[in-house]
Design a protein around this motif. Structure first.
Motif, PDB file in Angstrom:
ATOM      1  N   ASP A 342       0.859  -1.186   0.000  1.00 19.94           N
ATOM      2  CA  ASP A 342       0.000   0.000   0.000  1.00 19.94           C
ATOM      3  C   ASP A 342       0.894   1.234   0.000  1.00 19.94           C
ATOM      4  O   ASP A 342       0.874   2.046   0.915  1.00 19.94           O
ATOM      5  CB  ASP A 342      -0.912  -0.016   1.231  1.00 19.94           C
ATOM      6  CG  ASP A 342      -1.987   1.064   1.177  1.00 19.94           C
ATOM      7  OD1 ASP A 342      -2.166   1.666   0.102  1.00 19.94           O
ATOM      8  OD2 ASP A 342      -2.629   1.305   2.214  1.00 19.94           O
ATOM      9  N   VAL A 343       1.689   1.344  -1.050  1.00 19.99           N
ATOM     10  CA  VAL A 343       2.722   2.370  -1.123  1.00 19.99           C
ATOM     11  C   VAL A 343       2.848   2.829  -2.569  1.00 19.99           C
ATOM     12  O   VAL A 343       2.605   2.055  -3.499  1.00 19.99           O
ATOM     13  CB  VAL A 343       4.069   1.803  -0.597  1.00 19.99           C
ATOM     14  CG1 VAL A 343       4.528   0.628  -1.443  1.00 19.99           C
ATOM     15  CG2 VAL A 343       5.146   2.874  -0.543  1.00 19.99           C
ATOM     16  N   SER A 344       3.192   4.102  -2.769  1.00 23.35           N
ATOM     17  CA  SER A 344       3.450   4.565  -4.129  1.00 23.35           C
ATOM     18  C   SER A 344       4.773   3.988  -4.624  1.00 23.35           C
ATOM     19  O   SER A 344       5.591   3.490  -3.856  1.00 23.35           O
ATOM     20  CB  SER A 344       3.444   6.097  -4.187  1.00 23.35           C
ATOM     21  OG  SER A 344       4.283   6.650  -3.201  1.00 23.35           O
ATOM     22  N   GLU A 345       5.007   4.073  -5.919  1.00 24.37           N
ATOM     23  CA  GLU A 345       5.948   3.169  -6.578  1.00 24.37           C
ATOM     24  C   GLU A 345       7.420   3.366  -6.253  1.00 24.37           C
ATOM     25  O   GLU A 345       8.204   2.422  -6.353  1.00 24.37           O
ATOM     26  CB  GLU A 345       5.754   3.275  -8.094  1.00 24.37           C
ATOM     27  CG  GLU A 345       5.866   4.693  -8.635  1.00 24.37           C
ATOM     28  CD  GLU A 345       5.381   4.800 -10.067  1.00 24.37           C
ATOM     29  OE1 GLU A 345       5.677   3.883 -10.849  1.00 24.37           O
ATOM     30  OE2 GLU A 345       4.719   5.799 -10.405  1.00 24.37           O
ATOM     31  N   TYR A 346       7.851   4.560  -5.854  1.00 18.50           N
ATOM     32  CA  TYR A 346       9.287   4.799  -5.728  1.00 18.50           C
ATOM     33  C   TYR A 346       9.776   4.932  -4.289  1.00 18.50           C
ATOM     34  O   TYR A 346      10.940   5.269  -4.071  1.00 18.50           O
ATOM     35  CB  TYR A 346       9.678   6.064  -6.500  1.00 18.50           C
ATOM     36  CG  TYR A 346       9.388   5.972  -7.980  1.00 18.50           C
ATOM     37  CD1 TYR A 346       9.981   4.986  -8.759  1.00 18.50           C
ATOM     38  CD2 TYR A 346       8.507   6.858  -8.592  1.00 18.50           C
ATOM     39  CE1 TYR A 346       9.711   4.892 -10.118  1.00 18.50           C
ATOM     40  CE2 TYR A 346       8.230   6.773  -9.947  1.00 18.50           C
ATOM     41  CZ  TYR A 346       8.837   5.784 -10.705  1.00 18.50           C
ATOM     42  OH  TYR A 346       8.559   5.691 -12.047  1.00 18.50           O
ATOM     43  N   LEU A 347       8.922   4.698  -3.320  1.00 23.26           N
ATOM     44  CA  LEU A 347       9.346   4.835  -1.929  1.00 23.26           C
ATOM     45  C   LEU A 347      10.174   3.626  -1.511  1.00 23.26           C
ATOM     46  O   LEU A 347       9.835   2.484  -1.811  1.00 23.26           O
ATOM     47  CB  LEU A 347       8.128   4.971  -1.017  1.00 23.26           C
ATOM     48  CG  LEU A 347       8.427   5.428   0.410  1.00 23.26           C
ATOM     49  CD1 LEU A 347       8.892   6.876   0.422  1.00 23.26           C
ATOM     50  CD2 LEU A 347       7.203   5.265   1.302  1.00 23.26           C
ATOM     51  N   LYS A 348      11.258   3.877  -0.795  1.00 17.32           N
ATOM     52  CA  LYS A 348      12.103   2.809  -0.264  1.00 17.32           C
ATOM     53  C   LYS A 348      11.670   2.501   1.166  1.00 17.32           C
ATOM     54  O   LYS A 348      11.580   3.411   1.998  1.00 17.32           O
ATOM     55  CB  LYS A 348      13.572   3.236  -0.267  1.00 17.32           C
ATOM     56  CG  LYS A 348      14.141   3.591  -1.632  1.00 17.32           C
ATOM     57  CD  LYS A 348      15.558   4.134  -1.494  1.00 17.32           C
ATOM     58  CE  LYS A 348      16.167   4.500  -2.831  1.00 17.32           C
ATOM     59  NZ  LYS A 348      17.522   5.100  -2.670  1.00 17.32           N
ATOM     60  N   ILE A 349      11.424   1.240   1.461  1.00 14.60           N
ATOM     61  CA  ILE A 349      11.049   0.817   2.810  1.00 14.60           C
ATOM     62  C   ILE A 349      12.099  -0.161   3.315  1.00 14.60           C
ATOM     63  O   ILE A 349      12.503  -1.084   2.605  1.00 14.60           O
ATOM     64  CB  ILE A 349       9.657   0.164   2.820  1.00 14.60           C
ATOM     65  CG1 ILE A 349       8.607   1.164   2.329  1.00 14.60           C
ATOM     66  CG2 ILE A 349       9.292  -0.319   4.216  1.00 14.60           C
ATOM     67  CD1 ILE A 349       7.203   0.598   2.270  1.00 14.60           C
ATOM     68  N   SER A 350      12.535   0.029   4.543  1.00 14.36           N
ATOM     69  CA  SER A 350      13.564  -0.833   5.115  1.00 14.36           C
ATOM     70  C   SER A 350      13.013  -2.238   5.346  1.00 14.36           C
ATOM     71  O   SER A 350      11.799  -2.433   5.473  1.00 14.36           O
ATOM     72  CB  SER A 350      14.053  -0.255   6.444  1.00 14.36           C
ATOM     73  OG  SER A 350      13.019  -0.314   7.417  1.00 14.36           O
ATOM     74  N   PRO A 351      13.875  -3.259   5.416  1.00 13.27           N
ATOM     75  CA  PRO A 351      13.411  -4.632   5.677  1.00 13.27           C
ATOM     76  C   PRO A 351      12.683  -4.783   7.011  1.00 13.27           C
ATOM     77  O   PRO A 351      11.890  -5.706   7.177  1.00 13.27           O
ATOM     78  CB  PRO A 351      14.705  -5.446   5.652  1.00 13.27           C
ATOM     79  CG  PRO A 351      15.634  -4.655   4.791  1.00 13.27           C
ATOM     80  CD  PRO A 351      15.311  -3.224   5.079  1.00 13.27           C
ATOM     81  N   SER A 352      12.923  -3.873   7.949  1.00 12.07           N
ATOM     82  CA  SER A 352      12.191  -3.924   9.221  1.00 12.07           C
ATOM     83  C   SER A 352      10.769  -3.414   9.074  1.00 12.07           C
ATOM     84  O   SER A 352       9.935  -3.619   9.958  1.00 12.07           O
ATOM     85  CB  SER A 352      12.913  -3.087  10.278  1.00 12.07           C
ATOM     86  OG  SER A 352      12.841  -1.705   9.959  1.00 12.07           O
ATOM     87  N   GLY A 353      10.486  -2.721   7.977  1.00 13.39           N
ATOM     88  CA  GLY A 353       9.160  -2.168   7.751  1.00 13.39           C
ATOM     89  C   GLY A 353       8.857  -0.929   8.559  1.00 13.39           C
ATOM     90  O   GLY A 353       7.703  -0.486   8.599  1.00 13.39           O
ATOM     91  N   LEU A 354       9.865  -0.338   9.190  1.00 14.41           N
ATOM     92  CA  LEU A 354       9.631   0.800  10.072  1.00 14.41           C
ATOM     93  C   LEU A 354      10.350   2.068   9.636  1.00 14.41           C
ATOM     94  O   LEU A 354      10.226   3.101  10.305  1.00 14.41           O
ATOM     95  CB  LEU A 354      10.052   0.447  11.505  1.00 14.41           C
ATOM     96  CG  LEU A 354       9.281  -0.704  12.160  1.00 14.41           C
ATOM     97  CD1 LEU A 354       9.854  -1.014  13.529  1.00 14.41           C
ATOM     98  CD2 LEU A 354       7.792  -0.380  12.257  1.00 14.41           C
TER      99      LEU A 354
END
Length: 592
Positions: A342-354
């Protein structure tokens, strides 16, 4: 008859003089006041005639109004937005990132060439005030765009950006991206001239070590151009000298901000497959393996370098024998995180999800995995970068329009706190708040009280007055959510660890009430997600939008179908013909 007419005229004139005298005390109705001024010849009917042409007067009016608007928008970095300016713009919708281009008006003289460095610094000074859709871009930005329409002008703009953007301004790199993104695409000749002028090499990267601003700005310019260009143009820009310059900028002797933007530039160059192969063959993964250890650094600048290094090793520059971060991160006590679906296409999210970061030129957004319908809830965010982010609460109805610059707080289903521009956002309108500008390391608190229908925002424990506007449109189904301008990053705490500044009221946390399956916690690298998608078999009669369930719904009145009811309910217009949807009709019994 002549005598009678003369007597009538004199009587009317005398009456008019009496009325005019009385009008000075504001005791007359508008009609009689107008009558008196017309008869006595003191009115302005001649000047107000619709057929009158007075270009000099009109030009003077346009110039004065433009000057007034420009003066009202000129805001120093150390001060908040003026009350008059904010109130004037609070009634208008906004575009937080990208102002529209505007041509020369019919009464505007052609702009003369001005001091380029001054125009760039003026743009940097007013960038915080670009918040409205119908707000005219600042004069400096318009002038820079006009100058950049020729090759020589474009080169001068680029050189000025490299020369004058200061190192310590949190919006400096974003302004570079904004200006270059709005300028015309450079020609092949302009790119060649730029390469010749910069004459980059590893030796150049080691020069001017005491002037990191120049190198940071150079790497930011290269990254922006790499994102805009594609194919041969991008390949040509990444010459051997440029590659050596960027790799040398990753050395331990370089300033951390230079390292950060050199890495981002290499990421963006690698969007072209040939460039990706070239960069990968340079043994960049060995350098990044050292830098990813900075991901847990207390120094927030080094932490950004570590985050981007880790993300690149997981997604772009794979290293033989290295374990992916998602395979070794401990998620046992994490029950709520940012939703990678549930995120727009270019955002980077860490493996921790936080932790989340945006390095694109668009306005990227994300919601968390857990929503609430009742009670009192609280979460915190640690600011890693102090630029433009809008963080708060949003329902599922809140839409992410990243390329149009709309995010959290830009519709009636969300409300957001903006600590950079010191604003509260709701329904694409803003109002000022009393907190100072946020800075790296600040803790921002977000309290949602659904029983009292209010939201409260905190900065390091100091709260603002409650916000209640959003509850006129939404009363349940709220998610923690955030939107990010270019080069911004923050870390979320949904209750998996102690809060730094918990509020005094009793509240619940997402982490105490949410639950996720082990498979739902995994945030796969992009190449692995694509590999899994290729293995999924899609039925012929499945929904063309979600590819998950049967297509059983038809849109009316256009009659187009090919989608399921759940997807159809999220649409306002038909994706095929763009006609407004009035009703949705399920044609057959739903079968999974």
């Amino acid at each position: 008859m002549i005598v009678a007419a003369w007597i009538t005229f004199c009587a009317c004139r005398s009456l008019a003089r009496v009325l005019l005298f009385l009008s000075s005390s504001n005791s007359l109705p508008p009609f009689w006041e107008t009558f008196a001024s017309v008869v006595t010849g003191t009115g302005t009917m001649g000047n107000s005639c619709v057929c009158r042409e007075d270009s000099d007067l009109e030009d003077h009016h346009h110039g004065s109004s433009r000057a007034a608007r420009g003066q009202a928008r000129r805001v120093d970095h150390g001060t908040s937005v003026g009350v008059d300016t904010v109130e004037a713009r609070s009634s208008r919708p906004r575009d937080p990132v990208r102002p529209p281009r505007r041509g020369r008006g019919p009464h505007e003289p052609r702009r003369k060439k001005q001091n380029m460095d001054g125009l760039v610094l003026d743009t940097l000074a007013v960038i915080r005030t670009l918040v409205d859709n119908d707000q005219e871009p600042p004069y400096s930005m318009i002038t820079l765009h006009e100058m950049a329409e020729t090759d020589d002008g474009w080169l001068e703009v680029v050189q000025s950006l490299i020369r004058v953007i200061p190192l310590d301004d949190p919006l400096g790199p974003a302004v570079i991206t904004l200006l270059l993104d709005e300028c015309p695409l450079p020609t092949k000749d302009a790119l060649q001239k730029l390469s010749d002028m910069l004459s980059l090499s590893s030796a150049v990267a080691r020069q001017d070590a005491l002037n990191p601003a120049k190198h940071r700005n150079t790497t930011a310019v290269l990254g922006c151009l790499a994102e805009k260009l594609a194919g041969p143009a991008s390949i040509g820009l990444l010459s051997q000298g440029t590659l050596e310059y960027l790799l040398e900028s990753l050395s331990s002797e370089a300033h951390p901000t230079v390292m950060l933007f050199a890495l981002i530039a290499l990421e963006k160059f690698s969007q072209t497959s040939e460039n990706k192969l070239t960069v990968s063959e340079s043994c960049i993964s060995n350098r990044l393996a050292v830098l990813e250890l900075w991901a847990e650094q207390p120094d927030y600048l080094k932490r950004q370098v570590g985050f981007c290094s880790q993300w690149s090793l997981d997604n772009l520059f794979l290293k033989d024998g290295r374990q992916f971060t998602y395979e070794k991160v401990n998620l046992n006590n994490i029950n709520a995180m940012l939703n990678s679906n549930d995120v727009s296409e270019y955002l980077k999210i860490s493996p921790s999800g936080l932790e989340a970061r945006c390095d694109a030129s668009s306005f990227e957004s994300v919601r968390c995995t857990f929503c609430v319908d009742s009670g009192v809830w609280y979460y915190e965010v640690t600011v890693v970068t102090s630029g433009v982010m809008q963080i708060g609460w949003a329902t599922k109805d809140s839409k992410f329009l990243n390329h149009e610059g709309y995010g959290i707080g830009d519709d009636e289903y969300s409300c957001a706190y903006d600590g950079c521009r010191q604003l509260i956002w709701y329904n694409a309108r803003s109002k000022p708040h009393s907190h100072p500008c946020w800075k790296e390391g600040d803790a921002i608190g977000f309290l949602l009280d659904l029983s009292k229908k209010q939201m409260i925002f905190y900065l390091n424990g100091y709260q603002l007055l409650p916000e209640k506007q959003v509850f006129s449109s939404a009363t349940s189904g709220f998610f923690a959510a955030a939107s990010f301008m270019s080069y911004q990053q923050c870390e979320f705490n949904f209750g998996a660890k102690p809060f730094r500044h918990p509020p005094s009221v009793k509240f619940s946390t997402f982490n105490d009430f949410a639950s996720l399956l082990p498979s739902e916690k995994i945030i796969l690298p992009r190449h692995r997600r694509l590999a899994l998608l290729k293995q999924v078999s899609i039925r012929d009669n499945c929904c063309t939008l979600c590819c998950d369930v049967m297509a059983d719904t038809e849109l009316r009145p256009c009659g187009h179908g090919g989608m399921c009811m759940e997807c159809a309910l999220q649409l306002e217009t038909c994706p095929l013909c763009r006609q407004d949807i009035q009703t949705r009709v399920r044609l057959i019994a739903h079968v999974s």
